[in-house]
Structure formats: structure tokens, C-alpha cells
Design a protein around this motif. Structure first.
Motif, PDB file in Angstrom:
ATOM      1  N   ALA A 145      81.415 -30.581 -51.545  1.00 33.41           N
ATOM      2  CA  ALA A 145      82.814 -30.642 -51.976  1.00 33.41           C
ATOM      3  C   ALA A 145      82.914 -30.794 -53.488  1.00 33.41           C
ATOM      4  O   ALA A 145      83.782 -30.187 -54.132  1.00 33.41           O
ATOM      5  CB  ALA A 145      83.520 -31.798 -51.272  1.00 33.41           C
ATOM      6  N   ALA A 146      82.007 -31.604 -54.073  1.00 35.10           N
ATOM      7  CA  ALA A 146      82.026 -31.818 -55.523  1.00 35.10           C
ATOM      8  C   ALA A 146      81.661 -30.544 -56.278  1.00 35.10           C
ATOM      9  O   ALA A 146      82.244 -30.235 -57.323  1.00 35.10           O
ATOM     10  CB  ALA A 146      81.072 -32.955 -55.899  1.00 35.10           C
ATOM     11  N   VAL A 147      80.692 -29.795 -55.744  1.00 39.00           N
ATOM     12  CA  VAL A 147      80.320 -28.508 -56.360  1.00 39.00           C
ATOM     13  C   VAL A 147      81.489 -27.531 -56.262  1.00 39.00           C
ATOM     14  O   VAL A 147      81.842 -26.843 -57.230  1.00 39.00           O
ATOM     15  CB  VAL A 147      79.060 -27.920 -55.688  1.00 39.00           C
ATOM     16  N   SER A 148      82.096 -27.475 -55.098  1.00 39.27           N
ATOM     17  CA  SER A 148      83.225 -26.566 -54.863  1.00 39.27           C
ATOM     18  C   SER A 148      84.396 -26.881 -55.801  1.00 39.27           C
ATOM     19  O   SER A 148      85.106 -25.981 -56.263  1.00 39.27           O
ATOM     20  CB  SER A 148      83.679 -26.671 -53.411  1.00 39.27           C
ATOM     21  N   ALA A 149      84.586 -28.173 -56.097  1.00 40.49           N
ATOM     22  CA  ALA A 149      85.685 -28.596 -56.971  1.00 40.49           C
ATOM     23  C   ALA A 149      85.333 -28.472 -58.453  1.00 40.49           C
ATOM     24  O   ALA A 149      86.172 -28.761 -59.315  1.00 40.49           O
ATOM     25  CB  ALA A 149      86.068 -30.034 -56.645  1.00 40.49           C
ATOM     26  N   GLY A 150      84.095 -28.083 -58.743  1.00 32.40           N
ATOM     27  CA  GLY A 150      83.680 -27.934 -60.132  1.00 32.40           C
ATOM     28  C   GLY A 150      83.348 -29.238 -60.829  1.00 32.40           C
ATOM     29  O   GLY A 150      83.256 -29.299 -62.057  1.00 32.40           O
ATOM     30  N   GLU A 151      83.170 -30.318 -60.048  1.00 29.31           N
ATOM     31  CA  GLU A 151      82.875 -31.632 -60.637  1.00 29.31           C
ATOM     32  C   GLU A 151      81.412 -31.767 -61.030  1.00 29.31           C
ATOM     33  O   GLU A 151      81.063 -32.490 -61.969  1.00 29.31           O
ATOM     34  CB  GLU A 151      83.263 -32.731 -59.644  1.00 29.31           C
ATOM     35  N   VAL A 152      80.540 -31.121 -60.272  1.00 36.12           N
ATOM     36  CA  VAL A 152      79.112 -31.093 -60.587  1.00 36.12           C
ATOM     37  C   VAL A 152      78.606 -29.674 -60.337  1.00 36.12           C
ATOM     38  O   VAL A 152      79.216 -28.906 -59.590  1.00 36.12           O
ATOM     39  CB  VAL A 152      78.289 -32.100 -59.723  1.00 36.12           C
ATOM     40  N   THR A 153      77.483 -29.326 -60.955  1.00 35.59           N
ATOM     41  CA  THR A 153      76.888 -28.022 -60.700  1.00 35.59           C
ATOM     42  C   THR A 153      76.003 -28.098 -59.462  1.00 35.59           C
ATOM     43  O   THR A 153      75.592 -29.192 -59.042  1.00 35.59           O
ATOM     44  CB  THR A 153      76.032 -27.562 -61.882  1.00 35.59           C
ATOM     45  N   LEU A 154      75.697 -26.961 -58.882  1.00 39.22           N
ATOM     46  CA  LEU A 154      74.814 -26.945 -57.717  1.00 39.22           C
ATOM     47  C   LEU A 154      73.442 -27.505 -58.086  1.00 39.22           C
ATOM     48  O   LEU A 154      72.841 -28.261 -57.319  1.00 39.22           O
ATOM     49  CB  LEU A 154      74.669 -25.521 -57.166  1.00 39.22           C
TER      50      LEU A 154
END
Length: 407
Positions: free
Chosen positions: A223-232
Motif C-alpha cells: 500500500a505504501a509503494v502504491s501511494a508513492g510513500e516508499v519505493t519498491l
């Protein structure tokens, strides 16, 4: 600073002490570390690998200061061949263990919900059920048995995989990769390959969970990756670190039960006074020497003075949590196991921004193991003399290779 003060600081520089990689057994405290503690609160060490020397800080207050002070950073370690215990050093740039705030804070925040008291409680019932099944099988198979192989290894693997959101079918692979990453016995290439394979696996899990609302770690990271909060890449690095850290419970509890089985007076007290178990586990966590030598270093980002010793910008600095846990100024009679010790501000899970996120989970697992094994197998005892219990060799984290028991 006056010339006199400058001279005093210069004279305070201690000699460099070589700290070999000792294969210690049982819960023996490292004799080299004990000598270094006696020599002073700030000493200099050279470990078996890497280059040069580093400062070692051992007093409880100083350890807490260094680990919580932005003048000491982790990111700068990436570009320095710092003296170290591990023969190979394979950190991923951007991995959470080598980030400083604010990036470190941002990345840790993405999984906080899974490791809070509430998040950990979410897996308590499932964890207890898995442990009961494993003990049922142990009792069915009968003595003698290897407590490590039967319980202390599979239980933490199952629990961390449950919290991480790793399917049960993948637990064996995760365990194999973890063992290869943590061991120095197989060489750098084997460890690197295991890390790549674990990373690829987590990349697939996280990538598939971008729209998930579940509370396991890979779903939170997806969810955090999808939201752009962290990179994969950041998410995968954090997942690998958490998965590996989850298996530290095997070694910690291996030492804990080795201690209880070689000190039956302690085990009997816990059987008859179950109400003291949480406090007793904290004391055992303080006392047990969790690792060999020291973990990851920090780099001084500016000149800092600690107890009259000047640490210059660019110098590598290690802290010893094991030494801090034996500081007599904080823990009276530190060599004694005192189940009534209060307060008990041990730093077994670290301190500051890099405090182990799995501390709550480790306590939960330790409590479940102590409750289940002491209550369900009252006759539990070592099946061999204490000195014949094999301990891991060439490992960064200390613990028994096997724990032969009978009842």
C-alpha cells in the motif's frame, strides 16, 4: 577550548585492541569485551575484517546517547571499509539499517502499525495455536528431542511469516535464505545469492499487494509503494531486514532455555510463580549475550567528546548493547540474574531511531514459549551434560545449534 584541554583530550586516546571472532558457548560473556569494559568507557578496537580501527562505547548512558544523537550517522558507513566482524559486507544502498532520519523515519513509519502492541496482539492467538500444535507433535514423538529443531526454530519462523504475510508454503525457503545470509561459513557469494533470492520473493509479494487493506507487513508495504510513500526497492530492503530479524528469537530463546535448563532453580521459580514471568523474561533478555562482538557501526558526522575522549568527524563508532546491559551504575550486581530487578532499562533491542521494531513481537514469542514449555512439559531437562550442547560457530548471532532435551 584551551591548549590544556586540547592536550588532555589528545592524551586520552586509548590503544587499539584487537578483538578476535570468538566462538563462545553457553551464555558466557565475551572475555575480550569484559576487558575492554574494564579499560574504560571509550576504547578503540580492531575487528577481524574491514580496515582500520573504530571507537567502542560501552557505558549505558553513552550507548543511549550515541544511538540517539544525529551527530552519529549510519548512511556514511556505506562508503567506508570500516573494521567489522562479518567477513563480507553486503548492505543495499537505501536499506533501512543504513538510513538516517528523515528517510529512516519515513520508511519505518510504513510498517509501524504491524509492530505496535496492538499489531502484535493481532497474531497472539494464531501464534499460541501454532505453538500448541508443535508441542503436541513433540510430546507425541517422545523424548529425547532437539528443542531447537522441534520448537525454537519453526515457531519464530511461523510467527514472523504470519506477521509478514508470507504464505506458509514459503516458510522453508525464507528460513534457508535467512541462515545463509546470517552465516559467514559459506562465503560472500552464497550470502549474496540468498539475499537476492529473498529480495526477489518479497518484490513479488509486495508488488501484488498494492491495493490490499490487510495489516500484515507486505500488505502495508504494498500500500505504501502504491501511494508513492516508499519505493519498491526500499520496501523490499525493509522486508528482508524484518524477516531476518524475526529469526533472532530462535537464538535468543535457545540461550534462554539453555540458561533455564542449566539453572533449574530459575525454571522452578518460573513454574511456581507464573505472575513474575514477564519481568523475568526482561531480566533474561538483559543477561543473555545475544551476539558476537558488535553489530553495525556509525560514523561521527562532526567532532564529539565522550567522557573526555574526542571522537573526530569521520571516525567509526560502535556501541555495545551487551556491555551497556552489564553497566553496574545502572544494573546493581549485573552478573546476577535478578527476576525482581526494577527498573530494568536494558537495551537488548537497541535504542534510538534504529531500535528493533520487532521488540514487542520478540517479547510475545518469549512469553508464549516460556508459558507453554514450562507448563506443558514440567519434567523438561537437558538430555546431555551442559558442556556438550553444541553452539553455533562462525555466526554473527549467538545461540545453540541444537538443544537436546528429555522429560
Amino acid at each position: 577550548m584551551t591548549e590544556t584541554e586540547e592536550a588532555t583530550l589528545t592524551e586520552a586516546v586509548p590503544p587499539v585492541r584487537h578483538w578476535p571472532a570468538l566462538d563462545l558457548t553457553g551464555t558466557d560473556f565475551d572475555p575480550v569485551l569484559a576487558e575492554l569494559m574494564r579499560e574504560g568507557p571509550v576504547t578503540r578496537i580492531q575487528l577481524p575484517n574491514g580496515e582500520g580501527w573504530a571507537w567502542l562505547v560501552t557505558r549505558h548512558d553513552d550507548v543511549r546517547m550515541v544511538t540517539n544523537d544525529p551527530r552519529f550517522g549510519r548512511e556514511a558507513v556505506m562508503d567506508k571499509p570500516v573494521t567489522r566482524l562479518a567477513p563480507h559486507f553486503i548492505p543495499d544502498r537505501g536499506a533501512v539499517g543504513f538510513l538516517d532520519p528523515p528517510d529512516h523515519t519515513r520508511l519505518r513509519r510504513s510498517v509501524t502499525a504491524a509492530f505496535t502492541a496492538k499489531g502484535v496482539e493481532r497474531v497472539r492467538d494464531k501464534a499460541r495455536g501454532m505453538l500448541d500444535e508443535q508441542i503436541d507433535q513433540l510430546l507425541k514423538d517422545g523424548p529425547p528431542a532437539d528443542l531447537t529443531a522441534a520448537i525454537l526454530s519453526p515457531f519464530p519462523i511461523a510467527v514472523i511469516c504470519e506477521l509478514m504475510g508470507v504464505p506458509a508454503a514459503d516458510r522453508h525457503d525464507m528460513h534457508e535464505w535467512t541462515q545463509l545470509i546470517l552465516s559467514s561459513a559459506h562465503g560472500k557469494e552464497v550470502s549474496e545469492r540468498a539475499k537476492r533470492e529473498m529480495s526477489a520473493h518479497f518484490s513479488g509479494l509486495i508488488g501484488a499487494r498494492g491495493s490490499s487493506t490487510a495489516e500484515d507487513v507486505t500488505s502495508l508495504l504494498g500500500a505504501a509503494v502504491s501511494a508513492g510513500e516508499v519505493t519498491l526497492e526500499e520496501a523490499v530492503g525493509l522486508a528482508v531486514l524484518l524477516q531476518i530479524g524475526g529469526e533472532a528469537v530462535t537464538n535468543n530463546c535457545g540461550q534462554m532455555f539453555y540458561l533455564l535448563l542449566t539453572r533449574p532453580d530459575l525454571a522452578e521459580r518460573l513454574r511456581h510463580e507464573p505472575e513474575i514471568r514477564p519481568k523475568a523474561i526482561d531480566e533474561l533478555l538483559r543477561y543473555i549475550p545475544h551476539r558476537n562482538a558488535v553489530g553495525l557501526s556509525r560514523i561521527a558526522l562532526q567532532d564529539v567528546e565522550i567522557r573526555g575522549v574526542r571522537i573526530r568527524a569521520g571516525d567509526a563508532v560502535y556501541v555495545s548493547y551487551l556491555a551497556a546491559n552489564r553497566d553496574p551504575e545502572v544494573f546493581p550486581d549485573p552478573e546476577e540474574i535478578d527476576f525482581s530487578r526494577c527498573p530494568n532499562p536494558h537495551v537488548s533491542f537497541g535504542f534510538g531511531p534504529h531500535y528493533c521494531p520487532g521488540g514487542q513481537l520478540a517479547r510475545l514469542e518469549s512469553e508464549l514459549l516460556v508459558d507453554a514449555l514450562l507448563d506443558r512439559i514440567p519434567g523438561l531437562k537437558l538430555a546431555v551434560p551442559a558442556e556438550e550442547v553444541p553452539f553455533k560457530k562462525g555466526a554473527l548471532i549467538r545461540g545453540p545449534e541444537a538443544l537436546p532435551v528429555m522429560w
